[in-house]
Structure formats: structure tokens, C-alpha cells
Design a protein around this motif. Structure first.
Motif, PDB file in Angstrom:
ATOM      1  N   LYS A  72      32.189  27.070  -0.033  1.00 53.53           N
ATOM      2  CA  LYS A  72      32.757  26.158   0.966  1.00 53.53           C
ATOM      3  C   LYS A  72      32.250  26.491   2.379  1.00 53.53           C
ATOM      4  O   LYS A  72      31.906  25.601   3.156  1.00 53.53           O
ATOM      5  CB  LYS A  72      34.283  26.250   0.928  1.00 53.53           C
ATOM      6  CG  LYS A  72      34.981  25.235   1.779  1.00 53.53           C
ATOM      7  CD  LYS A  72      36.485  25.348   1.647  1.00 53.53           C
ATOM      8  CE  LYS A  72      37.172  24.690   2.829  1.00 53.53           C
ATOM      9  NZ  LYS A  72      38.559  25.122   2.973  1.00 53.53           N
ATOM     10  N   ARG A  73      32.176  27.776   2.688  1.00 56.95           N
ATOM     11  CA  ARG A  73      31.723  28.176   4.026  1.00 56.95           C
ATOM     12  C   ARG A  73      30.253  27.841   4.269  1.00 56.95           C
ATOM     13  O   ARG A  73      29.800  27.823   5.409  1.00 56.95           O
ATOM     14  CB  ARG A  73      31.921  29.681   4.222  1.00 56.95           C
ATOM     15  CG  ARG A  73      33.365  30.083   4.446  1.00 56.95           C
ATOM     16  CD  ARG A  73      33.411  31.551   4.766  1.00 56.95           C
ATOM     17  NE  ARG A  73      34.701  32.153   4.480  1.00 56.95           N
ATOM     18  CZ  ARG A  73      35.662  32.288   5.387  1.00 56.95           C
ATOM     19  NH1 ARG A  73      35.478  31.851   6.620  1.00 56.95           N
ATOM     20  NH2 ARG A  73      36.805  32.856   5.062  1.00 56.95           N
ATOM     21  N   HIS A  74      29.505  27.633   3.201  1.00 57.99           N
ATOM     22  CA  HIS A  74      28.095  27.302   3.372  1.00 57.99           C
ATOM     23  C   HIS A  74      27.814  25.798   3.352  1.00 57.99           C
ATOM     24  O   HIS A  74      26.680  25.389   3.572  1.00 57.99           O
ATOM     25  CB  HIS A  74      27.238  28.015   2.310  1.00 57.99           C
ATOM     26  CG  HIS A  74      27.070  29.485   2.583  1.00 57.99           C
ATOM     27  ND1 HIS A  74      28.060  30.412   2.345  1.00 57.99           N
ATOM     28  CD2 HIS A  74      26.032  30.196   3.098  1.00 57.99           C
ATOM     29  CE1 HIS A  74      27.636  31.612   2.696  1.00 57.99           C
ATOM     30  NE2 HIS A  74      26.410  31.516   3.155  1.00 57.99           N
ATOM     31  N   PHE A  75      28.844  24.993   3.101  1.00 55.83           N
ATOM     32  CA  PHE A  75      28.644  23.530   3.093  1.00 55.83           C
ATOM     33  C   PHE A  75      28.033  22.989   4.388  1.00 55.83           C
ATOM     34  O   PHE A  75      27.240  22.057   4.354  1.00 55.83           O
ATOM     35  CB  PHE A  75      29.955  22.794   2.798  1.00 55.83           C
ATOM     36  CG  PHE A  75      30.346  22.794   1.335  1.00 55.83           C
ATOM     37  CD1 PHE A  75      29.396  22.934   0.335  1.00 55.83           C
ATOM     38  CD2 PHE A  75      31.677  22.631   0.954  1.00 55.83           C
ATOM     39  CE1 PHE A  75      29.758  22.937  -1.015  1.00 55.83           C
ATOM     40  CE2 PHE A  75      32.051  22.620  -0.391  1.00 55.83           C
ATOM     41  CZ  PHE A  75      31.085  22.779  -1.364  1.00 55.83           C
ATOM     42  N   PRO A  76      28.406  23.524   5.569  1.00 56.89           N
ATOM     43  CA  PRO A  76      27.832  22.977   6.808  1.00 56.89           C
ATOM     44  C   PRO A  76      26.320  23.147   6.899  1.00 56.89           C
ATOM     45  O   PRO A  76      25.676  22.527   7.755  1.00 56.89           O
ATOM     46  CB  PRO A  76      28.515  23.774   7.918  1.00 56.89           C
ATOM     47  CG  PRO A  76      29.725  24.375   7.286  1.00 56.89           C
ATOM     48  CD  PRO A  76      29.394  24.570   5.832  1.00 56.89           C
ATOM     49  N   PHE A  77      25.748  24.013   6.061  1.00 54.85           N
ATOM     50  CA  PHE A  77      24.313  24.278   6.139  1.00 54.85           C
ATOM     51  C   PHE A  77      23.600  23.636   4.965  1.00 54.85           C
ATOM     52  O   PHE A  77      24.106  23.615   3.855  1.00 54.85           O
ATOM     53  CB  PHE A  77      24.060  25.793   6.152  1.00 54.85           C
ATOM     54  CG  PHE A  77      24.962  26.529   7.100  1.00 54.85           C
ATOM     55  CD1 PHE A  77      24.849  26.336   8.469  1.00 54.85           C
ATOM     56  CD2 PHE A  77      25.953  27.374   6.622  1.00 54.85           C
ATOM     57  CE1 PHE A  77      25.704  26.985   9.349  1.00 54.85           C
ATOM     58  CE2 PHE A  77      26.815  28.039   7.497  1.00 54.85           C
ATOM     59  CZ  PHE A  77      26.683  27.842   8.859  1.00 54.85           C
ATOM     60  N   SER A  78      22.420  23.112   5.254  1.00 53.99           N
ATOM     61  CA  SER A  78      21.632  22.474   4.199  1.00 53.99           C
ATOM     62  C   SER A  78      20.824  23.543   3.478  1.00 53.99           C
ATOM     63  O   SER A  78      19.857  24.084   4.015  1.00 53.99           O
ATOM     64  CB  SER A  78      20.721  21.421   4.837  1.00 53.99           C
ATOM     65  OG  SER A  78      19.914  20.854   3.835  1.00 53.99           O
ATOM     66  N   ILE A  79      21.253  23.858   2.256  1.00 51.65           N
ATOM     67  CA  ILE A  79      20.620  24.945   1.513  1.00 51.65           C
ATOM     68  C   ILE A  79      20.016  24.431   0.205  1.00 51.65           C
ATOM     69  O   ILE A  79      20.729  23.974  -0.684  1.00 51.65           O
ATOM     70  CB  ILE A  79      21.628  26.082   1.221  1.00 51.65           C
ATOM     71  CG1 ILE A  79      22.249  26.594   2.532  1.00 51.65           C
ATOM     72  CG2 ILE A  79      20.942  27.229   0.482  1.00 51.65           C
ATOM     73  CD1 ILE A  79      23.302  27.668   2.355  1.00 51.65           C
ATOM     74  N   GLY A  80      18.695  24.467   0.147  1.00 51.62           N
ATOM     75  CA  GLY A  80      17.968  24.108  -1.069  1.00 51.62           C
ATOM     76  C   GLY A  80      17.305  25.359  -1.627  1.00 51.62           C
ATOM     77  O   GLY A  80      17.537  26.472  -1.134  1.00 51.62           O
ATOM     78  N   MET A  81      16.466  25.174  -2.629  1.00 47.90           N
ATOM     79  CA  MET A  81      15.766  26.315  -3.226  1.00 47.90           C
ATOM     80  C   MET A  81      14.949  27.101  -2.191  1.00 47.90           C
ATOM     81  O   MET A  81      14.976  28.333  -2.195  1.00 47.90           O
ATOM     82  CB  MET A  81      14.882  25.815  -4.381  1.00 47.90           C
ATOM     83  CG  MET A  81      14.338  26.911  -5.252  1.00 47.90           C
ATOM     84  SD  MET A  81      15.615  27.931  -6.018  1.00 47.90           S
ATOM     85  CE  MET A  81      15.635  27.233  -7.653  1.00 47.90           C
ATOM     86  N   PRO A  82      14.220  26.433  -1.277  1.00 50.05           N
ATOM     87  CA  PRO A  82      13.421  27.205  -0.314  1.00 50.05           C
ATOM     88  C   PRO A  82      14.270  28.137   0.554  1.00 50.05           C
ATOM     89  O   PRO A  82      13.883  29.278   0.821  1.00 50.05           O
ATOM     90  CB  PRO A  82      12.765  26.119   0.562  1.00 50.05           C
ATOM     91  CG  PRO A  82      12.772  24.892  -0.283  1.00 50.05           C
ATOM     92  CD  PRO A  82      14.008  24.971  -1.131  1.00 50.05           C
ATOM     93  N   GLU A  83      15.454  27.659   0.963  1.00 47.43           N
ATOM     94  CA  GLU A  83      16.327  28.486   1.804  1.00 47.43           C
ATOM     95  C   GLU A  83      16.866  29.678   1.003  1.00 47.43           C
ATOM     96  O   GLU A  83      16.939  30.808   1.504  1.00 47.43           O
ATOM     97  CB  GLU A  83      17.487  27.664   2.370  1.00 47.43           C
ATOM     98  CG  GLU A  83      17.089  26.686   3.484  1.00 47.43           C
ATOM     99  CD  GLU A  83      16.431  25.416   2.976  1.00 47.43           C
ATOM    100  OE1 GLU A  83      16.420  25.196   1.747  1.00 47.43           O
ATOM    101  OE2 GLU A  83      15.923  24.635   3.805  1.00 47.43           O
ATOM    102  N   ALA A  84      17.273  29.404  -0.245  1.00 41.92           N
ATOM    103  CA  ALA A  84      17.817  30.485  -1.078  1.00 41.92           C
ATOM    104  C   ALA A  84      16.749  31.555  -1.327  1.00 41.92           C
ATOM    105  O   ALA A  84      17.014  32.753  -1.228  1.00 41.92           O
ATOM    106  CB  ALA A  84      18.325  29.923  -2.403  1.00 41.92           C
ATOM    107  N   GLU A  85      15.527  31.087  -1.620  1.00 42.47           N
ATOM    108  CA  GLU A  85      14.461  32.051  -1.909  1.00 42.47           C
ATOM    109  C   GLU A  85      14.088  32.849  -0.662  1.00 42.47           C
ATOM    110  O   GLU A  85      13.783  34.033  -0.742  1.00 42.47           O
ATOM    111  CB  GLU A  85      13.235  31.334  -2.477  1.00 42.47           C
ATOM    112  CG  GLU A  85      13.637  30.483  -3.669  1.00 42.47           C
ATOM    113  CD  GLU A  85      12.899  30.798  -4.954  1.00 42.47           C
ATOM    114  OE1 GLU A  85      11.801  30.271  -5.115  1.00 42.47           O
ATOM    115  OE2 GLU A  85      13.454  31.537  -5.792  1.00 42.47           O
ATOM    116  N   ARG A  86      14.123  32.177   0.488  1.00 43.19           N
ATOM    117  CA  ARG A  86      13.796  32.892   1.723  1.00 43.19           C
ATOM    118  C   ARG A  86      14.856  33.953   2.027  1.00 43.19           C
ATOM    119  O   ARG A  86      14.540  35.086   2.424  1.00 43.19           O
ATOM    120  CB  ARG A  86      13.676  31.906   2.898  1.00 43.19           C
ATOM    121  CG  ARG A  86      13.262  32.542   4.219  1.00 43.19           C
ATOM    122  CD  ARG A  86      11.834  33.060   4.203  1.00 43.19           C
ATOM    123  NE  ARG A  86      10.852  31.997   3.981  1.00 43.19           N
ATOM    124  CZ  ARG A  86      10.338  31.218   4.953  1.00 43.19           C
ATOM    125  NH1 ARG A  86      10.673  31.422   6.206  1.00 43.19           N
ATOM    126  NH2 ARG A  86       9.469  30.266   4.653  1.00 43.19           N
TER     127      ARG A  86
END
Ligand code: HEM
Length: 126
Positions: A72-86
Motif C-alpha cells: 500500500k505504501r508503494h502505490f503512489p510510485f510507479s513500479i514496474g520490472m525495471p524499477e524492481a530490478e534496479r
């Protein structure tokens, strides 16, 4: 139950791990802009206290922030595979500052498994 990972590694380990991570986030082209530029210290503390609590240390995170509810706390941020991998890439580099003396293989594997699991769980867009 045995001693927790927090007992085994100590408070300073978590401080150094998270610090090494945020030092890279600050200048990262993808993740850097997502974080509050005027509150690096706060961001560092939040992640540190979360990890400390999760691995059996004091419940400072709970006292200051309440229940983790990370997705829930991460909903404000757009997180896709590239962000997770980074995120994982920068964290892996921070892990590299510790030799096996400071961070035994088994402890490292436990921490890493948890971070990978959480990172992919935070993905909230294609
Ligand atoms: C998947 C990629 C991830 C991205 C892009 C991301 C991004 C962010 C951002 C931008 C913040 C706000 C910074 C702040 O003001 O505290 C944040 C907070 C936080 N993140 Fe992540 N994160 C990711 C993965 C993770 C993982 C894997 C964990 C835990 C292992 C984690 C734990 C936290 C915690 C504890 C907070 C502070 C929550 C609070 O108290 O408000 N994040 N994250």
C-alpha cells in the motif's frame, strides 16, 4: 527459535547496508527522482528500521510508522520490472561492501531472498 538475524549481525550492519544503498539511489537516473530529495535521512531511517524490525530487532518502525503495509505504501510510485530490478541491483552492490566475516553466507541468502520477494511484490504496473 534461536538468535535472530538482527542479534547475529548487529544494528550497525543494517545502518551500513541501507546507507550504502541510498548513497547510490541519490544519483540513480531511474530511482533517484522517485525519492524525497529533501528527506534522504528520513528515507534511510524508514528502510533501516523496517529491516531491523523484520529481522528481530526493536520495533522502532512500528512505533514511528505503524503497520508496514508495504504494498500500500508503494502505490503512489510507479513500479514496474525495471524499477524492481534496479532496486535489487543497487542493494546487491551495497551487500558487496561486506565480507563473509561480517555477513555469513546463510544470513546473506536470507536477507537477499526476502528483498527479492518484497521487490517483486511491490510491482504495481506493467
Ligand atoms: C521494487 C522497487 C522499489 C521501489 C521503486 C521503491 C521505492 C520507494 C520509495 C520511492 C519510497 C518512499 C521513500 C520514503 O520517503 O521513505 C519507499 C519507501 C519504502 N520502501 Fe520501497 N521501493 C522498492 C522496494 C522496496 C523493498 C524491496 C523494500 C523492503 C525490503 C522496501 C521498503 C520500503 C520501506 C520500509 C519504505 C518506507 C515506508 C514508510 O515508512 O512510509 N521497498 N520505497
Amino acid at each position: 527459535m534461536g538468535p535472530s538475524l538482527y542479534d547475529e549481525l548487529g544494528e550497525d550492519f543494517f545502518r551500513r547496508l541501507v546507507h550504502g544503498f541510498y548513497e547510490q539511489v541519490k544519483t540513480d537516473d531511474l530511482l533517484g527522482p522517485m525519492y524525497p530529495a529533501d528527506d534522504w535521512e528520513g528515507a534511510e531511517n524508514r528502510l533501516r528500521w523496517f529491516l531491523v524490525q523484520y529481522w528481530g530487532g526493536p520495533h522502532t518502525f512500528q512505533a514511528e510508522r505503524g503497520r508496514p503495509m508495504l504494498r500500500k505504501r508503494h502505490f503512489p510510485f510507479s513500479i514496474g520490472m525495471p524499477e524492481a530490478e534496479r532496486w535489487l541491483e543497487l542493494m546487491e552492490r551495497s551487500f558487496a561492501q561486506f565480507g563473509e566475516e561480517e555477513l555469513p553466507v546463510d544470513a546473506r541468502a536470507q536477507l537477499w531472498n526476502h528483498m527479492q520477494r518484497v521487490a517483486y511484490m511491490m510491482i504495481n504496473r506493467q
